[in-house]
Design a protein around this motif. Sequence first.
Motif, mmCIF file in Angstrom:
data_model
loop_
_atom_site.group_PDB
_atom_site.id
_atom_site.type_symbol
_atom_site.label_atom_id
_atom_site.label_comp_id
_atom_site.label_asym_id
_atom_site.label_seq_id
_atom_site.Cartn_x
_atom_site.Cartn_y
_atom_site.Cartn_z
ATOM 1 N N MET A 1 0.771 -1.091 0.208
ATOM 2 C CA MET A 1 0.418 0.303 -0.457
ATOM 3 C C MET A 1 0.687 1.325 -0.472
ATOM 4 N N PRO A 2 2.018 1.301 1.152
ATOM 5 C CA PRO A 2 2.905 2.538 0.531
ATOM 6 C C PRO A 2 3.452 3.235 -0.297
ATOM 7 N N CYS B 1 0.500 3.585 -3.376
ATOM 8 C CA CYS B 1 0.386 5.657 -2.279
ATOM 9 C C CYS B 1 1.047 6.214 -2.827
ATOM 10 N N VAL C 1 0.639 6.474 -6.931
ATOM 11 C CA VAL C 1 -0.565 7.494 -7.691
ATOM 12 C C VAL C 1 -0.271 8.908 -6.898
ATOM 13 N N SER C 2 0.758 9.009 -6.324
ATOM 14 C CA SER C 2 1.043 10.465 -5.941
ATOM 15 C C SER C 2 2.304 11.535 -6.909
#
Length: 93
Positions: free
Chosen positions: A18-19, A22, A25-26
């Motif tokens: 997940m990190p 993220c 995506v960022s």
Amino acid sequence: MVVAANDSPFGRRAPSAMPWLCAWVSLALFAWLLTLHPTAAGRTYAAYAGIYLGVALLWLRIVDGVALTRWDIAGALVALVGVTIIVIQPTAD
């Protein structure tokens, strides 16, 4: 110490993806937002990347205490020369 592929040295399972998701995506969102700028966002992004590279190497040396190689320094200098060329280019008035 031998560590299994899905374990950390601290006896816990490896963190989830997940990190990383993220972060990707960022980064994609940041790149997309640059395209909304009315003038040459690609130049801004290229200059930012060169500065980011230099700061990342400084962090590696100062905070992490890792000695930089001549290849690290040469790569950073090439990137910073590229940034300088992008920044000081003449503008069409």
